[in-house]
Design a protein around this motif. Structure first.
Motif, mmCIF file in Angstrom:
data_model
loop_
_atom_site.group_PDB
_atom_site.id
_atom_site.type_symbol
_atom_site.label_atom_id
_atom_site.label_comp_id
_atom_site.label_asym_id
_atom_site.label_seq_id
_atom_site.Cartn_x
_atom_site.Cartn_y
_atom_site.Cartn_z
ATOM 1 N N GLY A 2 0.806 -1.210 0.000
ATOM 2 C CA GLY A 2 0.000 0.000 0.000
ATOM 3 C C GLY A 2 0.838 1.258 0.000
ATOM 4 O O GLY A 2 2.060 1.251 0.183
ATOM 5 N N THR A 3 0.145 2.390 -0.203
ATOM 6 C CA THR A 3 0.825 3.679 -0.154
ATOM 7 C C THR A 3 1.423 3.914 1.227
ATOM 8 O O THR A 3 2.512 4.483 1.365
ATOM 9 C CB THR A 3 -0.169 4.804 -0.493
ATOM 10 O OG1 THR A 3 -0.824 4.495 -1.721
ATOM 11 C CG2 THR A 3 0.554 6.131 -0.616
ATOM 12 N N PHE A 4 0.725 3.464 2.251
ATOM 13 C CA PHE A 4 1.194 3.593 3.628
ATOM 14 C C PHE A 4 1.458 2.205 4.205
ATOM 15 O O PHE A 4 0.703 1.270 3.958
ATOM 16 C CB PHE A 4 0.159 4.337 4.481
ATOM 17 C CG PHE A 4 -0.224 5.680 3.933
ATOM 18 C CD1 PHE A 4 0.596 6.784 4.118
ATOM 19 C CD2 PHE A 4 -1.398 5.836 3.209
ATOM 20 C CE1 PHE A 4 0.251 8.023 3.598
ATOM 21 C CE2 PHE A 4 -1.753 7.071 2.696
ATOM 22 C CZ PHE A 4 -0.926 8.171 2.887
ATOM 23 N N ASP A 5 2.516 2.083 4.971
ATOM 24 C CA ASP A 5 2.873 0.813 5.585
ATOM 25 C C ASP A 5 2.088 0.644 6.875
ATOM 26 O O ASP A 5 2.347 1.330 7.864
ATOM 27 C CB ASP A 5 4.378 0.768 5.859
ATOM 28 C CG ASP A 5 4.838 -0.611 6.323
ATOM 29 O OD1 ASP A 5 3.969 -1.492 6.470
ATOM 30 O OD2 ASP A 5 6.043 -0.801 6.547
ATOM 31 N N MET A 6 1.111 -0.262 6.860
ATOM 32 C CA MET A 6 0.282 -0.509 8.038
ATOM 33 C C MET A 6 0.501 -1.913 8.586
ATOM 34 O O MET A 6 -0.376 -2.484 9.234
ATOM 35 C CB MET A 6 -1.200 -0.291 7.706
ATOM 36 C CG MET A 6 -1.547 1.136 7.348
ATOM 37 S SD MET A 6 -3.341 1.383 7.186
ATOM 38 C CE MET A 6 -3.398 3.106 6.680
ATOM 39 N N SER A 7 1.665 -2.495 8.306
ATOM 40 C CA SER A 7 2.015 -3.812 8.830
ATOM 41 C C SER A 7 3.212 -3.695 9.760
ATOM 42 O O SER A 7 4.073 -2.826 9.573
ATOM 43 C CB SER A 7 2.361 -4.781 7.690
ATOM 44 O OG SER A 7 1.268 -4.946 6.833
ATOM 45 N N LYS A 8 3.255 -4.579 10.753
ATOM 46 C CA LYS A 8 4.362 -4.540 11.697
ATOM 47 C C LYS A 8 4.662 -5.946 12.204
ATOM 48 O O LYS A 8 3.743 -6.686 12.562
ATOM 49 C CB LYS A 8 4.063 -3.631 12.884
ATOM 50 C CG LYS A 8 5.219 -3.509 13.885
ATOM 51 C CD LYS A 8 4.880 -2.547 15.006
ATOM 52 C CE LYS A 8 5.996 -2.469 16.037
ATOM 53 N NZ LYS A 8 7.271 -1.986 15.446
ATOM 54 N N ASN A 9 5.927 -6.324 12.195
ATOM 55 C CA ASN A 9 6.369 -7.572 12.811
ATOM 56 C C ASN A 9 6.766 -7.264 14.256
ATOM 57 O O ASN A 9 7.826 -6.700 14.521
ATOM 58 C CB ASN A 9 7.570 -8.161 12.061
ATOM 59 C CG ASN A 9 7.182 -8.722 10.711
ATOM 60 O OD1 ASN A 9 6.021 -9.046 10.475
ATOM 61 N ND2 ASN A 9 8.142 -8.837 9.815
ATOM 62 N N TRP A 10 5.918 -7.649 15.200
ATOM 63 C CA TRP A 10 6.183 -7.390 16.610
ATOM 64 C C TRP A 10 7.234 -8.359 17.147
ATOM 65 O O TRP A 10 8.039 -7.997 17.998
ATOM 66 C CB TRP A 10 4.895 -7.516 17.420
ATOM 67 C CG TRP A 10 3.858 -6.519 17.007
ATOM 68 C CD1 TRP A 10 2.864 -6.705 16.083
ATOM 69 C CD2 TRP A 10 3.713 -5.180 17.471
ATOM 70 N NE1 TRP A 10 2.101 -5.570 15.942
ATOM 71 C CE2 TRP A 10 2.600 -4.616 16.787
ATOM 72 C CE3 TRP A 10 4.397 -4.396 18.397
ATOM 73 C CZ2 TRP A 10 2.179 -3.313 17.009
ATOM 74 C CZ3 TRP A 10 3.961 -3.096 18.613
ATOM 75 C CH2 TRP A 10 2.869 -2.567 17.934
ATOM 76 N N VAL A 11 7.186 -9.592 16.641
ATOM 77 C CA VAL A 11 8.172 -10.604 17.024
ATOM 78 C C VAL A 11 8.645 -11.296 15.759
ATOM 79 O O VAL A 11 7.832 -11.749 14.960
ATOM 80 C CB VAL A 11 7.581 -11.650 18.004
ATOM 81 C CG1 VAL A 11 8.621 -12.717 18.334
ATOM 82 C CG2 VAL A 11 7.071 -10.977 19.270
ATOM 83 N N ASN A 12 9.946 -11.360 15.546
ATOM 84 C CA ASN A 12 10.510 -12.051 14.386
ATOM 85 C C ASN A 12 11.854 -12.629 14.816
ATOM 86 O O ASN A 12 12.914 -12.060 14.568
ATOM 87 C CB ASN A 12 10.671 -11.090 13.212
ATOM 88 C CG ASN A 12 11.050 -11.817 11.928
ATOM 89 O OD1 ASN A 12 11.166 -13.043 11.909
ATOM 90 N ND2 ASN A 12 11.252 -11.063 10.859
#
Length: 287
Positions: A2-12
């Motif tokens: 998307g135009t804006f990043d609305m995903s996040k890896n809280w634990v990886n």
């Protein structure tokens, strides 16, 4: 994407991944004739079940079974309803660069008991035009879509066309049958990396790896809480086979257990060999 990043890896870390994604975040206005939406939304222009060439804003991957909600796109849509069965819709989705912008205009109407749609616009660096329909042949559903992409650089070899047809029928005893076909002029008839094919978003301009593909699925409810289905894809031009069995068990009103298989086979020296197999066990809670 998307135009804006609305995903996040809280634990990886090592074998553990915890991710959150916002798929819908929009402001909407509705009245009897106007429907306006601004923000992350699902622009569902596709008609068919397996391959949807008209879905230029939100192309989805059929193998991504764990994404029923389908991805959203950051966009503005304005729809005007002429009647209950005809409307005009304009949609625009800005990309991270001007070369990734998508803008299109769609007209929908009903004729001869069929729902039709026509659209034209700009898909990134291509001009695009398409059409689709949904109706019935006697008691069987009949759907089709076609989309053409023309390069704005006047390069004939970069133009492409994707078209799909599907017929589905539900029998009285609960058996459901679906058969579909796809022509994708951009297909190169080779299965890419299996993990990439099953987990990443596909491009509207290159909707599937194969040039000619057939799909068939048969499903049956063994009991009110246990349903099974067997689907398969066959590349007419690449001689590849994909087998897709599924069992779904309803534990309770809002708990569902799914057993899903995906087997990929390709022909070499006259024999088929496995390229990769995957088995998924999913427990889902709806609330």
């Amino acid at each position: 994407n998307g135009t804006f990043d609305m995903s996040k890896n809280w634990v990886n870390h090592n074998a553990v991944l915890f991710n959150s994604t916002i798929d819908r975040a929009s402001a909407e206005y509705h009245d009897k004739t106007w429907d306006i939406t601004i923000g992350r939304q699902r622009i569902n222009w596709g008609i068919s079940t397996v391959w949807t060439p008209n879905d230029i804003f939100n192309t989805f991957n059929y193998f991504d079974f764990d994404y029923e909600e389908r991805p959203g796109t950051d966009a503005v849509t304005i729809q005007y309803a002429f009647t209950s069965s005809s409307s005009l819709e304009i949609a625009a989705s800005p990309g991270k660069t001007p070369e990734q912008n998508i803008e299109a205009l769609m007209y929908r109407f009903n004729k001869w008991h069929y729902d039709f749609q026509l659209f034209s616009g700009i898909y990134q660096q291509d001009y695009t035009i398409g059409a689709g329909w949904a109706g019935n042949i006697k008691d069987a559903g009949f759907k089709g879509e076609v989309t053409y992409f023309a390069s704005d650089k006047n390069l004939a070899d970069s133009n492409s066309i994707a078209a799909s047809l599907s017929v589905d029928y539900g029998f009285k005893d609960g058996i459901y049958f679906l058969v579909s076909g796809l022509y994708n002029s951009s297909g190169n008839d080779s299965i890419p990396n299996i993990a990439q094919l099953t987990s990443e978003s596909l491009s509207a301009k290159n909707i599937f790896p194969f040039k000619y593909t057939l799909f068939a699925e048969l499903s049956y409810p063994f009991t009110p809480i246990l349903k099974g289905s067997l689907g398969g894809m066959y590349s007419l031009s690449g001689n590849s086979i994909i087998i897709l069995p599924t069992l779904t068990y309803s534990i309770s009103d809002n708990w569902v257990l799914d057993f899903i298989g995906q087997a990929f086979l390709a022909q070499s020296n006259g024999n088929y060999h496995a390229l990769g197999n995957a088995v998924y066990l999913r427990m889902k809670w709806g609330f």
